[in-house]
Design an enzyme around this catalytic site. Structure first.
Site, PDB file in Angstrom:
ATOM      1  N   ARG B  55       0.802  -1.225   0.000  1.00 25.18           N
ATOM      2  CA  ARG B  55       0.000   0.000   0.000  1.00 25.18           C
ATOM      3  C   ARG B  55       0.835   1.275   0.000  1.00 25.18           C
ATOM      4  NH1 ARG B  55      -4.223   0.104   3.685  1.00 25.18           N
ATOM      5  NH2 ARG B  55      -5.568  -1.547   2.986  1.00 25.18           N
ATOM      6  N   THR B  56       1.753   1.359   0.985  1.00 26.77           N
ATOM      7  CA  THR B  56       2.517   2.600   1.077  1.00 26.77           C
ATOM      8  C   THR B  56       3.386   2.774  -0.162  1.00 26.77           C
ATOM      9  OG1 THR B  56       2.575   2.298   3.453  1.00 26.77           O
ATOM     10  CG2 THR B  56       4.087   3.927   2.534  1.00 26.77           C
ATOM     11  N   LYS B  83      20.949  -8.957   8.108  1.00 27.41           N
ATOM     12  CA  LYS B  83      20.763  -8.206   9.346  1.00 27.41           C
ATOM     13  C   LYS B  83      21.519  -6.872   9.384  1.00 27.41           C
ATOM     14  CE  LYS B  83      17.953 -10.059  12.373  1.00 27.41           C
ATOM     15  NZ  LYS B  83      17.100  -9.376  13.350  1.00 27.41           N
ATOM     16  N   ARG B 105      11.725   2.759   3.783  1.00 28.33           N
ATOM     17  CA  ARG B 105      11.021   2.077   4.862  1.00 28.33           C
ATOM     18  C   ARG B 105      11.967   1.006   5.390  1.00 28.33           C
ATOM     19  NH1 ARG B 105       5.031  -0.404   5.376  1.00 28.33           N
ATOM     20  NH2 ARG B 105       4.653   1.793   5.729  1.00 28.33           N
ATOM     21  N   HIS B 133       6.122   7.445  11.018  1.00 24.29           N
ATOM     22  CA  HIS B 133       5.569   7.256   9.673  1.00 24.29           C
ATOM     23  C   HIS B 133       4.931   8.604   9.339  1.00 24.29           C
ATOM     24  CE1 HIS B 133       4.046   5.522   6.136  1.00 24.29           C
ATOM     25  NE2 HIS B 133       3.322   4.519   6.611  1.00 24.29           N
TER      26      HIS B 133
END
Lengths: 429, 303, 176
Positions: B55-56, B83, B105, B133
């Protein structure tokens, strides 16, 4: 090679002998041969090197009872050679490396390896601390007696706590055979749960998971209860919270055999140092609040906290260049230990004599080491300190491989100018 | 305005309002036949998503394309970047592609902050760990403004897992900057122990929703249940699910929001999700306009 | 140093003249619409339409256009660019659009405006009406209707003040 060494006119501070005045020290054959207070020593032998120590402090060599030298196994972060060299530059003549190496120092072979390496390549004395449990897994006791015979002076699973209380009880009981302390890294791993800084308003503001003070407090309380039960010798490592200090104070008043140490970052920094996601301020236990800093200072002043150690935890630059969650915990502190601790004297929390106790005499007493004294006949390990010399902390000015310190860019006041180990002079430039 | 949008704290209240005003112009553009303006033509935008998100990412991509920019999408799953091991290398490589804007993100708090110090490009935070956010908060504010008008004195209840919610945190900062009051409602295990002044915590949903103008429901993640934050989904729904009856306590024209995706029957009932009060789909539409406004106003590499 | 070049009456007469010219050139008002460039052009556009109504008795559609999103100088825009309304409540496809601006200078604003109009529809023709033409064109653009030609130096500035913005009508030249 001069036959001896004369330290002239320095302010000698040796609490082991109750000395705190101007005087001269003569070193011959790598031992203190004469300590003259209030008078000057006249020495005719031209082969003796003279060091003018006017305006300087002259104290026994410092003993850092909590360092991580990373060898064997993590030589990219530090080696016994580079770590002890950095120690010497920081005024230290003895260090006690923790066992969380690879392989872990849980048996006499690794202990001997470290001692041998230090003898061949090291710049100061190394007294290893052996693991409490095999593999530091917290379940089975390691061979303490054999490690002790090989040179280990105390035991700790540092890096980790011994979570199982029964195992910790056994360790405290078993250690009585050797009359050595069990050093506790007091942290309840379940409460820490993914935390990376002190839990509080700031961890909320930064969006980082917090480590509650309770994680340290519950384990200190537990360890003290076990020390009471077993009459074993307990030493609490890197104390960071007010509550822990209070628990230790009460335990000492009760007569329980507990000693404690703290590190310079716990009395000079707060959690604010994390601002901007500064991984150099990521350390375990985490930096706490101003109130805790005040309590640590009170604990140092009234003797609740016996020792100041560095918890020197060097890391390779790449490892700290990560997001805050994944960067490893640890501050490289061996070279800043002395300078940061001197600040306690300048603000009157400790006298210079009191500071020497915390940095030299008490570690020697707790670990039953020779050292921590300038007594005639003892090995000549000492340091000359210029209390006014500025020390700018930069990556270049640090000799350790680990440049991960939150003090980068700061100018501290006071540093070692000459460190003398076994009668040999190292001039710190 | 700063070159980056890493946190709502980067914006003054005036700048937030300006973004909302600008977003309404872009919303008009989105209603036209040709939903495109040449404003950021020739600019290179990199969408760097270390966490999966359809979505974002889609919302940003649409916003970028409507501004005529060139878009590059990088989906870096955690298995391919061991990692965080080569994080710095990944970030510097992106810079070498000549990116003007990087939308990032990442699962760890603070990474966009780190990125903004390394690269010349404008860094837009699309969600970092449990931290922030910002564009979600801006589009939520835009939606609230459309529905309810002014922010001063508005009561907003954020309900659910606030402890782990970057949406909650950015919204708290944004709404308070605009003059609204924010309260948290949820189980004590999911509300931070240390809260800044002025934020009240309610463990009782009815009390928490009393007189509230906006109800913001947060997604409940199943792993929170597995990790012992609350015993079961049905107990959670009973105590904190936003259902029709619970909304009686709220203001009569109260609005229900959700950042998506929804867990129907856990944090929100189907009836409420599909009701008139719920503005969830509008949040999505507004998201594109708000993101266009952010990209337009934030500098770009030459700012 | 500021000097007034046109006053309220001058501007009014110019607009009347342009209104007549538009009607003459287009042989009436059929298929015409007027779009003013924010902000000055938008006000003038409304005034122009009002004049045309007085002369011909017909109402032609009028709208306003914000060109911020079509500018070619985004790198140098001020800290917080402000978007104004683009309000064109009619279809411009197949119409003759009279584009109105207050000052014609380099021609770049007009180019941006034409790009914007093309995204909104397909006009049959675009004609340009400006209150002042100050020269120094950087693009091949010329106005169909000019209020006044005012030769200027590059470093001088033409300011158009209008009642709708709360000032007394006037055109001024500023020299450093």
């Amino acid at each position: 090679m001069p036959e001896g060494l004369l330290i002239k006119g320095g302010h000698i501070v040796d609490p082991s002998q109750g000395i705190d005045s101007i005087g001269d020290i003569l070193i011959e054959d790598a031992k203190f041969s004469k300590v003259a207070i209030g008078t000057t020593l006249r020495v005719n032998n031209k082969a003796i090197r003279v060091i003018e120590a006017n305006g300087m402090y002259v104290i026994p060599g410092l003993i850092d009872m909590h360092v991580h030298l990373r060898e064997p196994g993590y030589e990219h972060k530090e080696t016994i050679q580079t770590g002890t060299y950095a120690a010497l530059r920081g005024g230290l003549t003895a260090v006690c490396p923790m066992p969380n190496t690879n392989p872990i120092n849980d048996n006499a072979t690794v202990t001997s390896f470290m001692i041998r390496k230090a003898y061949q390549e090291g710049y100061c004395k190394v007294y290893p601390i052996g693991a409490i449990t095999k593999g530091q897994k917290g379940t089975e006791l390691a061979e303490m007696a054999l490690m002790h015979e090989a040179g280990a002076v105390a035991f700790s699973d540092d890096g980790r706590p011994v979570m199982n209380s029964l195992v910790m009880r056994r360790a405290l009981e078993y250690s009585k055979i050797l009359n050595v302390p069990i050093i506790s890294h007091a942290e309840d791993l379940n409460l820490t749960e993914g935390g990376v800084m002190n839990e509080g308003i700031l961890s909320y503001a930064f969006g980082l998971r917090g480590i509650p003070k309770a994680a340290e407090e519950v384990m200190v309380a537990r360890d003290i209860a076990l020390a009471r039960l077993t009459n074993g010798r307990l030493h609490i490592a890197h104390v960071s919270t007010r509550c822990a200090v209070e628990l230790i104070r009460r335990a000492k008043a009760e007569g329980i055999k507990v000693t404690a140490e703290t590190c310079p970052h716990y009395f000079t920094l707060t959690e604010e140092a994390v601002t901007g996601y500064n991984t150099n301020a990521k350390v375990n236990p985490p930096l706490r609040t101003a109130d805790d800093v005040a309590a640590i200072k009170e604990g140092l002043k009234d003797g609740t906290i016996d020792v100041i150690a560095s918890d020197h935890a060097p890391h390779h630059r790449d490892e700290k260049l990560l997001d805050f969650d994944n960067a490893p915990f640890g501050i490289s502190g061996i070279e800043t230990l002395l300078s940061l601790s001197l600040s306690l004297v300048s603000v009157g929390i400790l006298t210079m004599s009191g500071l020497v106790e915390k940095l030299s005499l008490n570690p020697a007493k707790i670990l039953a080491l020779s050292g921590g004294t300038l007594k005639e006949g003892c090995q000549a390990d000492m340091v000359v300190i210029d209390p006014n010399k500025p020390f700018t902390i930069t990556e270049e000015s640090l000799a350790s491989k680990g440049k991960n310190t939150p003090f980068l860019g700061r100018v501290l006041t006071g540093k070692a100018v000459y460190t003398i180990f076994k009668g040999k002079v190292y001039e710190v430039v | 305005m700063k070159k980056d949008l890493v946190s709502i704290k980067d914006l003054t209240a005036d700048e937030i309002r300006h973004i909302l005003v600008t977003a309404s112009t872009f919303k008009d553009v989105l209603k036209r036949d040709i939903k495109k303006v040449p404003t950021l033509r020739g600019k290179t935008m990199v969408n760097l998503f270390f966490e999966p998100s359809t979505r974002t990412r889609t919302s940003f991509e649409l916003a970028q394309k409507r501004l005529s920019a060139d878009v590059l999408n990088f989906s870096v799953t955690t298995s391919s970047v061991v990692k965080g091991e080569s994080l710095y290398d990944t970030l510097r490589t992106i810079q070498s592609y000549g990116a003007d804007y990087i939308v990032i993100r990442h699962p760890c708090s603070g990474t966009p902050h780190l990125l903004s110090k390394i690269v010349r490009a404008s860094v837009i935070n699309a969600g970092d760990g449990i931290n922030e956010h910002p564009t979600q908060a801006l589009l939520d504010a835009f939606t609230i403004q459309e529905k309810l008008g002014e922010f001063k004195g508005l009561e907003v209840a954020i309900v659910g897992d606030i402890l782990h919610s970057r949406v909650a945190r950015s919204n708290t900062l944004c709404l308070r900057a605009l003059g609204a009051n924010v309260r948290y409602v949820g189980p004590p295990t999911l509300i931070p122990t240390y809260l800044p002044k002025g934020i009240r915590a309610f463990y009782n949903l009815q009390e928490g929703l009393r007189g509230v103008d906006v109800v913001m429901a947060l997604r409940v993640q199943k792993e929170r249940m597995d990790r012992g934050f609350f015993p079961s989904e049905r107990e959670y729904f009973k105590l904190y699910g936003i259902a029709e009856e619970r909304l009686q306590m709220a203001a009569p024209n109260a609005v229900v929001m959700h950042p998506g995706p929804m867990n129907r029957g856990i944090e929100i009932s189907s009836e409420v999700a599909d009701s008139e009060r719920a503005v969830i789909l509008e949040q999505v539409t507004n998201g594109i306009a708000v993101r266009m406004a952010v990209l337009y106003l934030v500098g770009g590499a030459d700012a | 140093m500021t000097k007034e070049l046109l006053n309220k009456k001058d501007i009014d007469r110019i607009l009347s003249r342009i209104a007549h010219e538009v009607i003459e050139k287009n042989k009436g008002t059929e298929g015409l619409c007027v779009v003013g460039i924010q902000r000055g052009g938008a006000h003038l556009a409304k005034r122009l339409v009002s004049k045309i109504r007085t002369i011909e008795g017909t109402n032609i559609p009028v709208g306003s256009l914000d060109i911020s999103l079509y500018r070619d100088d985004l790198k140098t825009h001020r800290p917080l660019p402000v978007l104004r309304k683009t309000d064109i409540p009619f279809d411009i496809t197949d119409k003759r659009v009279i584009l109105v601006d207050d000052v014609l200078f380099t021609g770049r604003s007009i180019r941006s405006a034409m790009d914007a109009l093309m995204d909104l529809g397909r006009p049959a023709q675009i004609q340009l009406a400006v209150l002042v033409d100050r020269g120094h064109r950087e693009l091949p653009i010329r106005a169909d209707y000019v209020g006044k030609n005012i030769p200027t130096a590059r470093n001088e500035n033409i300011e158009v003040l209008l009642e709708e913005e709360g000032k007394e009508d006037g055109v001024f030249i500023e020299s450093p």
